[in-house]
Design a protein around this motif. Structure first.
Motif, PDB file in Angstrom:
ATOM      1  N   GLY A 156       0.825  -1.210   0.000  1.00 51.27           N
ATOM      2  CA  GLY A 156       0.000   0.000   0.000  1.00 51.27           C
ATOM      3  C   GLY A 156       0.852   1.249   0.000  1.00 51.27           C
ATOM      4  O   GLY A 156       0.581   2.207  -0.742  1.00 51.27           O
ATOM      5  N   ALA A 157       1.901   1.237   0.825  1.00 52.49           N
ATOM      6  CA  ALA A 157       2.798   2.392   0.888  1.00 52.49           C
ATOM      7  C   ALA A 157       3.494   2.594  -0.457  1.00 52.49           C
ATOM      8  O   ALA A 157       3.695   3.720  -0.912  1.00 52.49           O
ATOM      9  N   TRP A 158       3.827   1.481  -1.087  1.00 51.79           N
ATOM     10  CA  TRP A 158       4.493   1.542  -2.404  1.00 51.79           C
ATOM     11  C   TRP A 158       3.565   2.161  -3.454  1.00 51.79           C
ATOM     12  O   TRP A 158       4.001   2.975  -4.285  1.00 51.79           O
ATOM     13  N   GLU A 159       2.291   1.822  -3.396  1.00 47.88           N
ATOM     14  CA  GLU A 159       1.335   2.400  -4.353  1.00 47.88           C
ATOM     15  C   GLU A 159       1.245   3.918  -4.156  1.00 47.88           C
ATOM     16  O   GLU A 159       1.216   4.681  -5.126  1.00 47.88           O
ATOM     17  N   LEU A 160       1.208   4.336  -2.897  1.00 45.51           N
ATOM     18  CA  LEU A 160       1.164   5.776  -2.620  1.00 45.51           C
ATOM     19  C   LEU A 160       2.465   6.442  -3.083  1.00 45.51           C
ATOM     20  O   LEU A 160       2.457   7.522  -3.674  1.00 45.51           O
ATOM     21  N   PHE A 161       3.560   5.778  -2.792  1.00 47.56           N
ATOM     22  CA  PHE A 161       4.896   6.281  -3.153  1.00 47.56           C
ATOM     23  C   PHE A 161       4.965   6.556  -4.662  1.00 47.56           C
ATOM     24  O   PHE A 161       5.381   7.630  -5.098  1.00 47.56           O
ATOM     25  N   LYS A 162       4.516   5.576  -5.443  1.00 44.11           N
ATOM     26  CA  LYS A 162       4.549   5.713  -6.914  1.00 44.11           C
ATOM     27  C   LYS A 162       3.633   6.848  -7.360  1.00 44.11           C
ATOM     28  O   LYS A 162       3.984   7.640  -8.229  1.00 44.11           O
ATOM     29  N   TYR A 163       2.460   6.906  -6.732  1.00 47.73           N
ATOM     30  CA  TYR A 163       1.478   7.933  -7.103  1.00 47.73           C
ATOM     31  C   TYR A 163       2.049   9.345  -6.896  1.00 47.73           C
ATOM     32  O   TYR A 163       1.902  10.221  -7.751  1.00 47.73           O
ATOM     33  N   LEU A 164       2.746   9.531  -5.764  1.00 50.06           N
ATOM     34  CA  LEU A 164       3.290  10.857  -5.464  1.00 50.06           C
ATOM     35  C   LEU A 164       4.403  11.265  -6.431  1.00 50.06           C
ATOM     36  O   LEU A 164       4.751  12.449  -6.514  1.00 50.06           O
ATOM     37  N   LEU A 165       4.959  10.284  -7.128  1.00 49.64           N
ATOM     38  CA  LEU A 165       6.030  10.591  -8.086  1.00 49.64           C
ATOM     39  C   LEU A 165       5.529  10.634  -9.529  1.00 49.64           C
ATOM     40  O   LEU A 165       6.308  10.805 -10.457  1.00 49.64           O
ATOM     41  N   GLU A 166       4.219  10.477  -9.697  1.00 45.65           N
ATOM     42  CA  GLU A 166       3.651  10.535 -11.047  1.00 45.65           C
ATOM     43  C   GLU A 166       3.659  11.960 -11.582  1.00 45.65           C
ATOM     44  O   GLU A 166       3.635  12.923 -10.803  1.00 45.65           O
ATOM     45  N   HIS A 167       3.621  12.066 -12.886  1.00 48.99           N
ATOM     46  CA  HIS A 167       3.653  13.348 -13.587  1.00 48.99           C
ATOM     47  C   HIS A 167       2.631  14.349 -13.020  1.00 48.99           C
ATOM     48  O   HIS A 167       2.988  15.451 -12.592  1.00 48.99           O
ATOM     49  N   ASP A 168       1.363  13.951 -13.010  1.00 41.78           N
ATOM     50  CA  ASP A 168       0.305  14.885 -12.600  1.00 41.78           C
ATOM     51  C   ASP A 168       0.381  15.230 -11.105  1.00 41.78           C
ATOM     52  O   ASP A 168       0.155  16.375 -10.715  1.00 41.78           O
TER      53      ASP A 168
END
Lengths: 434, 306
Positions: free
Chosen positions: A330-342
């Motif tokens: 779950g933390a990894w999913e958030l981590f990736k999301y925060l580094l996304e373009h938008d």
């Protein structure tokens, strides 16, 4: 009457209790995320929007964001890491990722990336190599660059035109900087009323000027250098830049602006200043009525290197030793999301920071020439090395000697020798406790 | 008879139990929030602990390093001793002086007393920021007032906290602003002195100075001593004013012991060394306080012996 009062009290209590309930999905795992947008801060609503967007796009996890003020955040996080109660995801400074990675308090990002077969895995090509290096320990990534900072030369074009200069006259070398700066100096009685430039004002540091000459504070084995003629020359250049004024006059002039709550550059008290991208945000927010531009920091006349100190935050996944695979995912999913373009564009907007994602920031800068110039300079930014025996080498360790050299209570060579001796003693003491 | 004694004993036990029960929140707090950190810091002072990994026992190494090969340790200790040795006597002199001044029956005296006490209710941060303005060399009030003196002597205006030679003394001067706190204690004791003593002295023709030296000051020694001890304990822990006003500078002119301890913990992430420093400070304060208490019998008036 009693029944009415009791009913009101019970209803009131129920209403308050309902208001306190969290908007959590009943079966979702709660992921803790700490950030720097506390309730009441300008970016709070935007940060809440960013977190809500993640919560709405999936069902399995619920992210609970907790915002702290900048001044509280670091100590709270340090204590939380120490007591193994750190949030699942949070920010830290990128230059000391190695310290946390080597002590086993971070999740291995490279390993998570290798095991991730989803479409939204992190695109490392979007992040600067110089920042990724600082997030690497023993060949693996243990954090990701989150924000990026650099230092640039801000120049006041109104003041330039007043003395007959144009943008073409913006200095590129140290000697040009000195020549141009001296055109602006003004003194009334014993007090400086205007200054062209001072190498100690704004967000400047001795090591930043040093790097431009190809020298550094430490060698590859992290031994303090500081004992070469080059080190002395740079320090003497800083001290001698405004040698027609006493240090007392210069300090009083700089401090006076600070105390009056006016930015020394925005108030047209200095024509040029080296500062971070934060000054641009300050000028924009204050709607400063001056015409100004930014340029690379002038470099030494011979073999000068275009480089500036570029610190930044890292995004990290803290490992509290619970071994909870579901939580880690779950933390990894958030981590990736925060580094996304938008998300990176939204975070830049919320905080006023320049984020690590390059193409997102190019889009964010749009037609803003100053932001574009700052972004260009970030490519030349380098972070300071992490020295385990002196983590604050540029601050608590070096700064006292630097100010003594500036004040003249130590000679430049004496200050450098004393600082070197101090760091060597500190290293020996540190090694004795290993 | 025996049965009655047993009942009383049971009642006493019950009473004790209830007493402990009522005191338990405080006792729990003391153990968890006071005694545990106190003992933990003692253990940590013998370890290498960076707050990321587990503390590793290294014996007396932290103490040995601090006492034998850490020049900043001695410098910060020297700065602290300087502060204590000047700030405390000055504070006592000014506090007693003010108390003598305010121990008169003048119209509106309670207003004056309140005004002198007011700085004690101001936050130390606000106080430090205000003094930054007062000390500011270019437009500060102090240099504005002193400007005729500077012109007369043809000297540069003093840079106060920005000058390494003056910085420590500037902070001491600033600290005197809060002398109203001890002053209230002096004043309370002064008003406790029996009027008959002054009347007898006046009959003998004693002047105000004579009465002050021979009656007021000797009878005030318990409160002077109390403020001296409190000043010692607080003085060795001086930190906030330097942190806000000078950041320990210029150079390390106002880098006090507690500031170095703070930097060792926060900047160097060396909790083991910082804990050792805290224990050395505790021992130092204990020694100085014990010496002061020994002197107690020679300088403090403790009433007539029967």
């Amino acid at each position: 009457m009693r029944t009415i009062i009791a009913t009101i009290l019970i209803l009131g209590t129920l209403a308050i209790s309902a208001g306190c309930s969290r908007e959590e999905k009943s079966e979702a795992l709660t992921i803790q995320f700490w950030h720097l947008n506390p309730v009441g801060s300008p970016g709070f609503s935007q940060m809440r929007g960013i977190i809500n967007a993640f919560n709405e796009r999936q069902e399995a996890y619920f992210v609970r964001g907790t915002g702290f003020s900048f001044w509280d955040y670091w100590d709270k996080l340090s204590v939380a890491i120490s007591s193994r109660t750190a949030p699942d995801v949070g920010y830290r400074t990128i230059d000391d990722v190695v310290a946390r990675a080597s002590n086993g308090v971070l999740h291995n990002i490279s390993e998570l990336m290798r095991n991730d077969t989803s479409q939204n895995n992190i695109d490392l090509g979007e992040f600067r190599e110089s920042q990724l290096e600082f997030a690497t320990w023993q060949g693996d990534l243990w954090a990701m660059p989150f924000s990026a900072t650099t230092r640039v030369l801000y120049y006041n074009l109104d003041m330039f035109s007043e003395v007959g200069l144009t943008e073409a006259d913006v200095p590129r070398t140290w000697s040009e900087l000195h020549r141009v700066a001296k055109m602006f100096d003004r003194v009334e009685g014993n007090t400086i009323t205007r200054l062209g430039f001072d190498p100690t004002y704004g967000n400047t540091h001795y090591h930043g000027w040093l790097w431009q000459t190809g020298l550094d504070f430490f060698d590859d084995e992290l031994n303090p250098t500081l004992d070469t003629q080059g080190h002395l020359d740079v320090l003497e250049w800083i001290i001698g830049f405004n040698s027609d004024f006493s240090r007392g006059q210069l300090t009083a002039f700089g401090e006076a602006s600070e105390m009056l709550g006016i930015n020394v550059f925005a108030s047209e008290r200095v024509a040029m200043i080296v500062d971070t991208d934060g000054l641009y945000q300050t000028l924009k927010q204050a709607d400063a009525q001056i015409t100004y531009g930014v340029a690379p920091i002038p470099v030494p006349d011979e073999d000068g290197i275009r480089v500036s100190w570029g610190s930044g935050f890292s995004l990290e996944m803290f490992d509290n030793g619970a071994g909870d695979e579901f939580r880690r995912t779950g933390a990894w999913e958030l981590f990736k999301y925060l580094l996304e373009h938008d998300a990176q564009i939204a975070l830049a907007d919320a905080n006023g920071w320049i984020m690590g994602h390059r193409s997102a920031m190019m889009e964010y800068a749009g037609g803003d020439p100053i932001l574009q110039a700052i972004l260009e300079e970030i490519d030349y930014a380098v972070d300071k090395v992490f020295v385990p025996y002196a983590p604050s080498w540029h601050g608590a360790d070096w700064f006292p000697y630097y100010t003594e050299a500036l004040d003249g209570t130590l000679t430049p060579s004496g200050a450098l020798a004393a600082a070197r001796a101090h760091l060597l003693q500190k290293r020996a003491n540190w090694e004795a406790t290993r | 008879m025996k049965k009655r004694a047993q009942t009383l004993s049971r009642m006493k036990r019950q009473e004790n139990l209830i007493g402990y029960l009522f005191a338990s929140p405080w006792i729990t707090g003391l153990i968890l929030l006071g005694a545990f950190p106190f003992l933990a810091s003692f253990y940590i002072s013998f370890t290498n602990y960076n707050m990321l990994s587990f503390p590793r026992f290294i014996g007396l190494t932290n103490y040995r390093i601090l006492l034998s090969s850490d020049t900043i340790f001695w410098r910060s200790l020297g700065n602290t001793f300087y502060h204590v040795s000047i700030a405390i006597p000055l504070g006592i002199v000014l506090g007693v002086g003010l108390a003598l001044l305010l121990n008169n029956k003048v119209y509106g005296m309670s207003v004056y007393r309140t005004m002198f006490y007011l700085p004690n209710v101001v936050s130390i941060v606000a106080m430090a920021l205000m003094w930054l303005w007062l000390f500011q060399p270019s437009f500060g009030l102090i240099n504005e007032v002193l400007s005729p003196v500077y012109r007369l002597l043809d000297i540069e205006p003093l840079r106060w906290h920005q000058d390494a030679r003056l910085a420590k003394f500037s902070l001491i001067l600033m600290g005197l602003w809060a002398v109203g706190g001890p002053m209230v204690i002096y004043l309370a004791q002064m008003q406790d002195i029996p009027n008959a003593l002054y009347e007898s002295a006046e009959i003998d023709g004693a002047s105000w100075v004579r009465k002050t030296v021979s009656i007021t000051l000797p009878l005030m020694t318990p409160s002077i001593f109390f403020n001296f001890i409190m000043g010692l304990i607080g003085g060795f822990q001086v930190f906030t004013i330097a942190y806000i006003m000078t950041s320990g500078g210029p150079g390390r002119a106002t880098y006090y012991y507690a500031y170095y301890l703070f930097d060792t913990m926060i900047s160097d992430q060396n909790m083991g060394m910082a804990s050792a420093m805290a224990w050395i400070l505790l021992v130092l304060v204990l020694i100085v306080t014990m010496i002061a208490l020994r002197l107690n019998r020679y300088v403090v008036y403790l009433g007539e012996e029967s």
